[in-house]
Scaffold this motif. Structure first.
Motif, short mmCIF file in Angstrom:
data_model
loop_
_atom_site.label_atom_id
_atom_site.label_comp_id
_atom_site.label_asym_id
_atom_site.label_seq_id
_atom_site.Cartn_x
_atom_site.Cartn_y
_atom_site.Cartn_z
N GLY A 75 35.08 37.01 33.61
CA GLY A 75 36.67 36.15 34.35
C GLY A 75 37.81 36.39 33.22
N ARG A 76 38.54 35.54 33.42
CA ARG A 76 40.12 35.42 33.46
C ARG A 76 39.59 35.22 31.43
NH1 ARG A 76 42.75 33.16 37.12
NH2 ARG A 76 43.19 34.87 38.00
N ARG A 120 34.64 41.80 37.23
CA ARG A 120 35.13 40.43 37.18
C ARG A 120 34.82 39.51 38.46
NH1 ARG A 120 40.25 40.86 33.37
NH2 ARG A 120 41.19 38.95 34.34
N LYS A 122 36.89 37.08 40.31
CA LYS A 122 38.27 36.32 40.10
C LYS A 122 38.41 35.29 40.52
CE LYS A 122 39.77 40.76 42.17
NZ LYS A 122 38.92 41.04 43.27
N GLU A 123 37.22 34.48 40.15
CA GLU A 123 37.43 33.32 40.40
C GLU A 123 35.93 32.41 40.64
OE1 GLU A 123 39.14 29.97 43.74
OE2 GLU A 123 39.64 32.06 44.64
N CYS A 133 28.96 39.03 43.09
CA CYS A 133 29.32 40.08 42.52
C CYS A 133 28.74 41.16 42.06
CB CYS A 133 30.16 39.70 41.34
SG CYS A 133 31.35 38.22 41.86
#
Ligand code: UTP
Length: 306
Positions: A75-76, A120, A122-123, A133
């Motif tokens: 993730g981020r 990824r 995203k949240e 995912c």
């Protein structure tokens, strides 16, 4: 009554050929809020356990269990994970120039270990969502899940232990651990039907029950062998009270459709997302290093004797 799945499982019991498990998913996109502020700008999966980032122990276990392709769900702010397993040409050149051969070999081995793929999330919408995912990467195969913050130490890797059960039953297998009753609110708990000393048929699963309502003290921990029919169940799973899509909720429905087994693994587990367990894991691995063991024991005696 068992419900019908859109993609029903192939019959177990020797009539269908054994499907080997070659793919794994490593969810590593969580926010790590229990370990703030350490995890504000670095992934908890990259915290060093003595001399290696936690996720490297997990990837090494997957490789030891014969996994060929691993999808890491990131993730981020998790780029350090990709960088760690990538080639680092500058570093390699520098080590070569300095004649540091052992370090050079070690650095190269990390990037050559296995085929790593990334997706990824995203949240951070929960572990169930992180596993979802991986749907297109996995396709229609059975697969392994390793949580990126759970290290299990045993000469026979925990995932290999689960694979033995898979070979026999060709059904989903969950790793479970006996936990203190006071801690049931931190785990998915199974209602077990004992088959042997360590093997259970799962009768039901409950996410984070109160101690008084827990059907056992067998908590589900970070290793799973799953069949691809979990994806359609995850797609139908609504977020729970915490707003997260829980893997346990989808596993519960999977268990209504087909037999699910649980294996009380042999080994020492460290949930490194928990500060105390992180310190214990670091000590345990440092004590395995013959050069560090005596000085560390002396130091521990010194600071605990006063
Ligand atoms: P945890 O619940 O232990 O991780 O998830 P967390 O949410 O990062 O931790 P806290 O509770 O806030 O401290 C177990 C594993 O699942 C991953 C995490 O990265 C961890 O490896 N995970 C969790 C995801 O990949 N995505 C999510 O949305 C949640």
């Amino acid at each position: 009554m068992k419900k019908r799945l859109i993609n029903p499982p192939s019959p177990a019991g020797g009539r269908s050929p054994l499907r080997l498990i070659t793919k794994a998913v490593v969810p590593a996109a969580g926010l790590g809020t229990r370990f703030l502020p350490a995890t504000k700008a670095q992934p908890k999966e990259m915290l060093p356990i003595y001399d290696k980032p936690a996720i490297q122990y997990v990837i090494e276990e997957a490789v030891a269990a014969g996994i060929r392709d691993i999808l890491v769900v990131t993730g981020r702010g998790k780029q350090a994970i990709e960088n760690h397993f990538d080639r680092s040409i500058e570093l390699e050149e520098s080590l070569k120039a300095q004649g540091k051969r052992t370090a050079l070999k070690m650095v190269r081995e990390i990037s050559d270990m296995v085929n790593l793929h990334y997706v990824r999330q995203k949240e951070a919408r929960g572990l169930g969502h992180a596993v979802l995912c991986a749907k297109s990467f996995i396709g229609n195969e059975p697969f392994a899940v390793f949580l990126g913050d759970d290290i299990i130490d045993h000469p026979r890797p925990a995932m290999m232990q689960l694979m033995e059960i898979w070979k026999k039953y060709q059904a989903p297998v969950l790793a479970v651990e006996e936990i203190p009753r006071a801690r049931t609110r931190a785990y998915g708990i199974i209602k077990p039907q004992a088959i042997s000393n360590r093997l259970y048929k799962v009768q039901d699963l409950i996410e984070k029950p109160r101690p008084s309502q827990a059907p056992s003290c067998l908590g589900i921990v970070g290793r799973y062998l799953l069949t691809p029919d979990i994806f359609e169940l995850l797609e139908k799973t609504r977020p729970g009270a915490s707003g997260e899509i829980q893997l346990t909720d989808a596993l519960r429905r999977l268990n209504h459709c087909r037999p699910v087994y649980a294996w009380r693994f042999e080994g020492q587990r460290h949930d490194i997302g928990n500060k105390l367990e992180f310190v214990k894991a670091t000590l345990a691995y440092a004590l395995k290093d013959k050069d560090a063991r005596e000085p560390l024991l002396n130091y521990l005696r010194e600071i605990t004797s006063s």
